[in-house]
Motif scaffolding. Structure first.
Motif, PDB file in Angstrom:
ATOM      1  N   ILE A   8       2.801 -12.493 -14.849  1.00 24.67           N
ATOM      2  CA  ILE A   8       3.075 -12.576 -13.409  1.00 24.67           C
ATOM      3  C   ILE A   8       1.839 -12.113 -12.646  1.00 24.67           C
ATOM      4  CG2 ILE A   8       4.604 -11.847 -11.536  1.00 24.67           C
ATOM      5  CD1 ILE A   8       6.675 -11.096 -13.727  1.00 24.67           C
ATOM      6  N   SER A   9       1.351 -12.947 -11.743  1.00 26.22           N
ATOM      7  CA  SER A   9       0.196 -12.544 -10.924  1.00 26.22           C
ATOM      8  C   SER A   9       0.645 -12.323  -9.484  1.00 26.22           C
ATOM      9  CB  SER A   9      -0.911 -13.596 -10.998  1.00 26.22           C
ATOM     10  OG  SER A   9      -0.489 -14.815 -10.438  1.00 26.22           O
ATOM     11  N   PHE A  10      -0.157 -11.542  -8.766  1.00 28.10           N
ATOM     12  CA  PHE A  10       0.146 -11.177  -7.381  1.00 28.10           C
ATOM     13  C   PHE A  10      -1.055 -11.537  -6.528  1.00 28.10           C
ATOM     14  CE2 PHE A  10       2.562  -8.714 -10.280  1.00 28.10           C
ATOM     15  CZ  PHE A  10       3.832  -8.707  -9.729  1.00 28.10           C
ATOM     16  N   GLU A  11      -0.801 -12.273  -5.477  1.00 28.08           N
ATOM     17  CA  GLU A  11      -1.909 -12.793  -4.668  1.00 28.08           C
ATOM     18  C   GLU A  11      -1.676 -12.575  -3.182  1.00 28.08           C
ATOM     19  OE1 GLU A  11      -4.656 -13.885  -5.867  1.00 28.08           O
ATOM     20  OE2 GLU A  11      -4.264 -14.633  -7.899  1.00 28.08           O
ATOM     21  N   GLY A  12      -2.752 -12.686  -2.439  1.00 22.97           N
ATOM     22  CA  GLY A  12      -2.690 -12.555  -0.978  1.00 22.97           C
ATOM     23  C   GLY A  12      -4.014 -12.048  -0.464  1.00 22.97           C
ATOM     24  N   ILE A  13      -4.205 -12.145   0.835  1.00 22.25           N
ATOM     25  CA  ILE A  13      -5.457 -11.641   1.410  1.00 22.25           C
ATOM     26  C   ILE A  13      -5.485 -10.114   1.300  1.00 22.25           C
ATOM     27  CG2 ILE A  13      -5.730 -13.592   2.994  1.00 22.25           C
ATOM     28  CD1 ILE A  13      -4.629 -11.786   5.227  1.00 22.25           C
ATOM     29  N   ASP A  14      -6.661  -9.522   1.471  1.00 21.95           N
ATOM     30  CA  ASP A  14      -6.782  -8.056   1.417  1.00 21.95           C
ATOM     31  C   ASP A  14      -5.847  -7.429   2.448  1.00 21.95           C
ATOM     32  OD1 ASP A  14      -9.484  -7.063  -0.210  1.00 21.95           O
ATOM     33  OD2 ASP A  14      -9.484  -9.171   0.392  1.00 21.95           O
ATOM     34  N   GLY A  15      -5.094  -6.422   2.008  1.00 25.36           N
ATOM     35  CA  GLY A  15      -4.186  -5.719   2.912  1.00 25.36           C
ATOM     36  C   GLY A  15      -2.814  -6.349   3.037  1.00 25.36           C
ATOM     37  N   ALA A  16      -2.534  -7.372   2.248  1.00 23.85           N
ATOM     38  CA  ALA A  16      -1.239  -8.073   2.370  1.00 23.85           C
ATOM     39  C   ALA A  16      -0.075  -7.251   1.823  1.00 23.85           C
ATOM     40  CB  ALA A  16      -1.302  -9.428   1.666  1.00 23.85           C
ATOM     41  N   ARG A 156      -3.673  -3.299   9.390  1.00 18.77           N
ATOM     42  CA  ARG A 156      -3.210  -2.419   8.301  1.00 18.77           C
ATOM     43  C   ARG A 156      -4.377  -1.743   7.584  1.00 18.77           C
ATOM     44  NH1 ARG A 156       1.572  -5.780   5.166  1.00 18.77           N
ATOM     45  NH2 ARG A 156       3.027  -5.931   6.921  1.00 18.77           N
ATOM     46  N   LEU A 157      -5.483  -2.486   7.441  1.00 16.18           N
ATOM     47  CA  LEU A 157      -6.608  -1.953   6.663  1.00 16.18           C
ATOM     48  C   LEU A 157      -7.585  -1.134   7.506  1.00 16.18           C
ATOM     49  CD1 LEU A 157      -7.608  -4.820   4.185  1.00 16.18           C
ATOM     50  CD2 LEU A 157      -6.421  -2.669   3.684  1.00 16.18           C
ATOM     51  N   ALA A 158      -7.481  -1.253   8.836  1.00 20.17           N
ATOM     52  CA  ALA A 158      -8.479  -0.612   9.715  1.00 20.17           C
ATOM     53  C   ALA A 158      -8.599   0.882   9.409  1.00 20.17           C
ATOM     54  CB  ALA A 158      -8.089  -0.822  11.172  1.00 20.17           C
ATOM     55  N   GLY A 159      -9.805   1.296   9.060  1.00 25.38           N
ATOM     56  CA  GLY A 159     -10.085   2.710   8.829  1.00 25.38           C
ATOM     57  C   GLY A 159      -9.515   3.262   7.538  1.00 25.38           C
ATOM     58  N   ALA A 160      -8.861   2.407   6.727  1.00 21.00           N
ATOM     59  CA  ALA A 160      -8.206   2.906   5.511  1.00 21.00           C
ATOM     60  C   ALA A 160      -9.222   3.341   4.458  1.00 21.00           C
ATOM     61  CB  ALA A 160      -7.280   1.846   4.947  1.00 21.00           C
ATOM     62  N   ARG A 161     -10.325   2.592   4.339  1.00 21.09           N
ATOM     63  CA  ARG A 161     -11.341   2.931   3.337  1.00 21.09           C
ATOM     64  C   ARG A 161     -12.642   2.246   3.710  1.00 21.09           C
ATOM     65  NH1 ARG A 161      -7.412  -0.244  -0.611  1.00 21.09           N
ATOM     66  NH2 ARG A 161      -7.812  -2.354   0.086  1.00 21.09           N
ATOM     67  N   VAL A 162     -13.733   2.638   3.023  1.00 21.62           N
ATOM     68  CA  VAL A 162     -15.009   1.972   3.285  1.00 21.62           C
ATOM     69  C   VAL A 162     -14.886   0.545   2.760  1.00 21.62           C
ATOM     70  CG1 VAL A 162     -17.485   1.977   2.812  1.00 21.62           C
ATOM     71  CG2 VAL A 162     -16.231   4.151   3.010  1.00 21.62           C
ATOM     72  N   PRO A 163     -15.081  -0.464   3.636  1.00 21.11           N
ATOM     73  CA  PRO A 163     -14.847  -1.841   3.190  1.00 21.11           C
ATOM     74  C   PRO A 163     -15.867  -2.326   2.166  1.00 21.11           C
ATOM     75  CG  PRO A 163     -15.622  -1.802   5.474  1.00 21.11           C
ATOM     76  CD  PRO A 163     -15.460  -0.378   5.049  1.00 21.11           C
ATOM     77  N   ARG A 165     -17.506  -5.880  -0.016  1.00 25.18           N
ATOM     78  CA  ARG A 165     -18.097  -7.137   0.484  1.00 25.18           C
ATOM     79  C   ARG A 165     -17.042  -8.114   1.005  1.00 25.18           C
ATOM     80  NH1 ARG A 165     -20.037 -10.152  -3.593  1.00 25.18           N
ATOM     81  NH2 ARG A 165     -21.305 -11.495  -2.277  1.00 25.18           N
ATOM     82  N   PHE A 166     -15.832  -8.039   0.488  1.00 23.93           N
ATOM     83  CA  PHE A 166     -14.783  -8.946   0.944  1.00 23.93           C
ATOM     84  C   PHE A 166     -14.048  -8.358   2.155  1.00 23.93           C
ATOM     85  CE2 PHE A 166     -15.530  -9.967  -3.497  1.00 23.93           C
ATOM     86  CZ  PHE A 166     -15.818 -11.311  -3.388  1.00 23.93           C
ATOM     87  N   GLU A 167     -13.689  -7.082   2.040  1.00 23.22           N
ATOM     88  CA  GLU A 167     -12.935  -6.448   3.131  1.00 23.22           C
ATOM     89  C   GLU A 167     -13.744  -6.428   4.429  1.00 23.22           C
ATOM     90  OE1 GLU A 167     -10.386  -3.474   0.193  1.00 23.22           O
ATOM     91  OE2 GLU A 167     -12.268  -2.801   1.100  1.00 23.22           O
ATOM     92  N   ALA A 168     -15.080  -6.488   4.296  1.00 25.41           N
ATOM     93  CA  ALA A 168     -15.942  -6.461   5.484  1.00 25.41           C
ATOM     94  C   ALA A 168     -16.012  -7.817   6.194  1.00 25.41           C
ATOM     95  CB  ALA A 168     -17.359  -6.014   5.078  1.00 25.41           C
ATOM     96  N   GLN A 169     -15.399  -8.831   5.620  1.00 25.15           N
ATOM     97  CA  GLN A 169     -15.461 -10.176   6.218  1.00 25.15           C
ATOM     98  C   GLN A 169     -14.581 -10.237   7.480  1.00 25.15           C
ATOM     99  OE1 GLN A 169     -17.224 -12.950   5.171  1.00 25.15           O
ATOM    100  NE2 GLN A 169     -18.224 -11.646   3.663  1.00 25.15           N
ATOM    101  N   PRO A 170     -14.923 -11.138   8.407  1.00 28.92           N
ATOM    102  CA  PRO A 170     -14.120 -11.261   9.636  1.00 28.92           C
ATOM    103  C   PRO A 170     -12.783 -11.961   9.389  1.00 28.92           C
ATOM    104  CG  PRO A 170     -15.866 -12.910   9.602  1.00 28.92           C
ATOM    105  CD  PRO A 170     -16.089 -12.042   8.389  1.00 28.92           C
ATOM    106  N   VAL A 171     -11.921 -11.865  10.384  1.00 33.64           N
ATOM    107  CA  VAL A 171     -10.590 -12.485  10.302  1.00 33.64           C
ATOM    108  C   VAL A 171     -10.692 -13.985   9.978  1.00 33.64           C
ATOM    109  CG1 VAL A 171      -8.635 -13.181  11.752  1.00 33.64           C
ATOM    110  CG2 VAL A 171      -9.360 -10.806  11.726  1.00 33.64           C
ATOM    111  N   GLU A 172     -11.726 -14.650  10.500  1.00 31.34           N
ATOM    112  CA  GLU A 172     -11.882 -16.100  10.260  1.00 31.34           C
ATOM    113  C   GLU A 172     -12.017 -16.383   8.758  1.00 31.34           C
ATOM    114  OE1 GLU A 172     -13.777 -14.355  12.509  1.00 31.34           O
ATOM    115  OE2 GLU A 172     -12.546 -15.023  14.207  1.00 31.34           O
ATOM    116  N   PHE A 173     -12.737 -15.519   8.039  1.00 28.28           N
ATOM    117  CA  PHE A 173     -12.870 -15.691   6.587  1.00 28.28           C
ATOM    118  C   PHE A 173     -11.488 -15.611   5.932  1.00 28.28           C
ATOM    119  CE2 PHE A 173     -13.196 -13.679   2.376  1.00 28.28           C
ATOM    120  CZ  PHE A 173     -14.059 -14.560   1.719  1.00 28.28           C
TER     121      PHE A 173
END
Ligand code: ATP
Ligand SMILES: Cc1cn([C@H]2C[C@H](O)[C@@H](COP(=O)(O)O)O2)c(=O)[nH]c1=O
Length: 221
Positions: A8-16, A156-163, A165-173
Motif C-alpha cells: 500500500i502506498s500513500f501519495e499527495g502533495i507535501d503537507g497533505a 499547514r506547512l508554513a513555519g513547520a520546518r526548514v523547507p 528543495r520540494f517544500e520550497a517550491q511555490p503553490v503553482e508547482f
C-alpha cells in the motif's frame, strides 16, 4: 511468489497529511495480527536514505534527480519491499512511483517517456510474482491519494520546518504535482483510493479506515 503480502502506498502533495495517518494504520494492521513493514521513498535502506538527502537538499538537473530517485527505489525494492511482500507483510510505503510521475513528470516537466523507461527497468519482476494487470512491474496493490488544495497545504506547512528543495517550491508547482496525481488516478482508477484531505484529521481517518474495512483488511473497531 507473493501470496499474502499487501503493498500500500500513500501519495499527495507535501503537507497533505499522509504521515499523520500512516502510524495509525500500521497499529490497526498489527492489532489484526499482521506483520507490518513501514517505509518511505525516497529512502527505506541505508543507501536510499543517503540518496534521499542528496535529492532533497543538493542542486541538480532533472535527469540526475530522476536517476537518483529510481536508484534509491531499486535498492529499496531489492532489500526491503520484495522480501517483506514475500514474507506476507503489509508494506505501508510513504510515496512510491506515482510521486515520481507527479513531481518529476508533472511538477518539473520531465519527460514522461524516460520515467516510464526507468520504471520498466527498476520495477520489473518475474512474471509469476505479479498479477496479469500489473504488466510485469511491481506496483502497489492500493494507492491512497490524499488530495488537498495546494493553498491549504501551504498554510499547514508554513513555519513547520526548514523547507527542502520540494517544500520550497511555490503553490503553482504543487498545483502541477496535484494535476499529475489526478492524471495517475484517472489512468489507474482501480488502484487509487482518493481521500478528501481538506477535512479534519478524524474525518480523513474515517475515510481511510472505512475503505480498508470494506476491503476486509481491517475490522470495524
Ligand atoms: N486533516 C488535517 N487538518 C489540519 N491539519 C492537518 C491535517 N492532517 C495533517 N495536518 C497537519 O498538517 C501538517 C502536515 O501533515 P503531514 O506531515 O501528515 O503531511 P505529509 O503529507 O506527510 O507531508 P510531507 O509529505 O511533506 O511529509 C502537520 O502539521 C499535520 O499535523
Ligand atoms: C518518492 C518521491 C518523492 N519526491 C519528493 C516529494 C517530497 O517533497 C519529498 C519527500 O519528502 P516527504 O516528506 O517524505 O514526503 O520527495 C519526489 O520528488 N519524487 C519521488 O519519486
Amino acid at each position: 511468489m507473493t501470496k499474502t503480502g499487501l503493498f500500500i502506498s500513500f501519495e499527495g502533495i507535501d503537507g497533505a497529511g499522509k504521515s499523520t495517518h500512516i502510524d495509525g494504520l500500521a497499529a490497526a494492521f498489527k492489532a489484526q495480527g499482521r506483520q507490518v513493514t513501514l517505509t518511505r521513498e525516497p529512502g527505506g535502506t541505508p543507501l536510499a536514505e543517503k540518496l534521499r538527502e542528496m535529492v532533497l537538499h543538493d542542486a541538480m538537473d532533472s535527469l540526475t534527480e530522476a536517476l537518483l530517485i529510481f536508484a534509491a527505489r531499486r535498492d529499496h525494492l531489492h532489500h526491503v519491499i520484495e522480501p517483506a511482500l514475500a514474507r506476507g507483510d503489509v508494506v505501508l510505503c510513504d510515496r512510491f512511483t506515482d510521486a515520481t510521475f507527479a513531481y518529476q513528470g508533472s511538477g518539473r516537466g520531465f519527460d514522461l517517456g524516460v520515467l516510464q523507461q526507468l520504471e520498466q527497468w527498476v520495477q520489473a519482476i518475474p512474471a509469476d510474482a505479479v498479477s496479469p494487470s500489473s504488466n510485469g512491474l511491481r506496483q502497489p496493490d492500493v494507492t491512497v491519494w490524499f488530495e488537498l488544495d495546494p493553498a491549504i497545504a501551504a498554510v499547514r506547512l508554513a513555519g513547520a520546518r526548514v523547507p527542502d528543495r520540494f517544500e520550497a517550491q511555490p503553490v503553482e508547482f504543487f498545483q502541477k504535482v496535484s494535476d499529475g496525481y489526478a492524471a495517475r488516478a484517472q489512468a489507474d482508477a482501480q488502484r487509487f483510493v482518493r481521500l478528501d484531505a481538506a477535512q479534519t484529521r478524524e474525518a480523513v481517518w474515517q475515510q481511510l479506515h472505512q475503505n480498508f474495512v470494506q476491503r476486509g483488511w481491517l475490522s470495524e473497531t
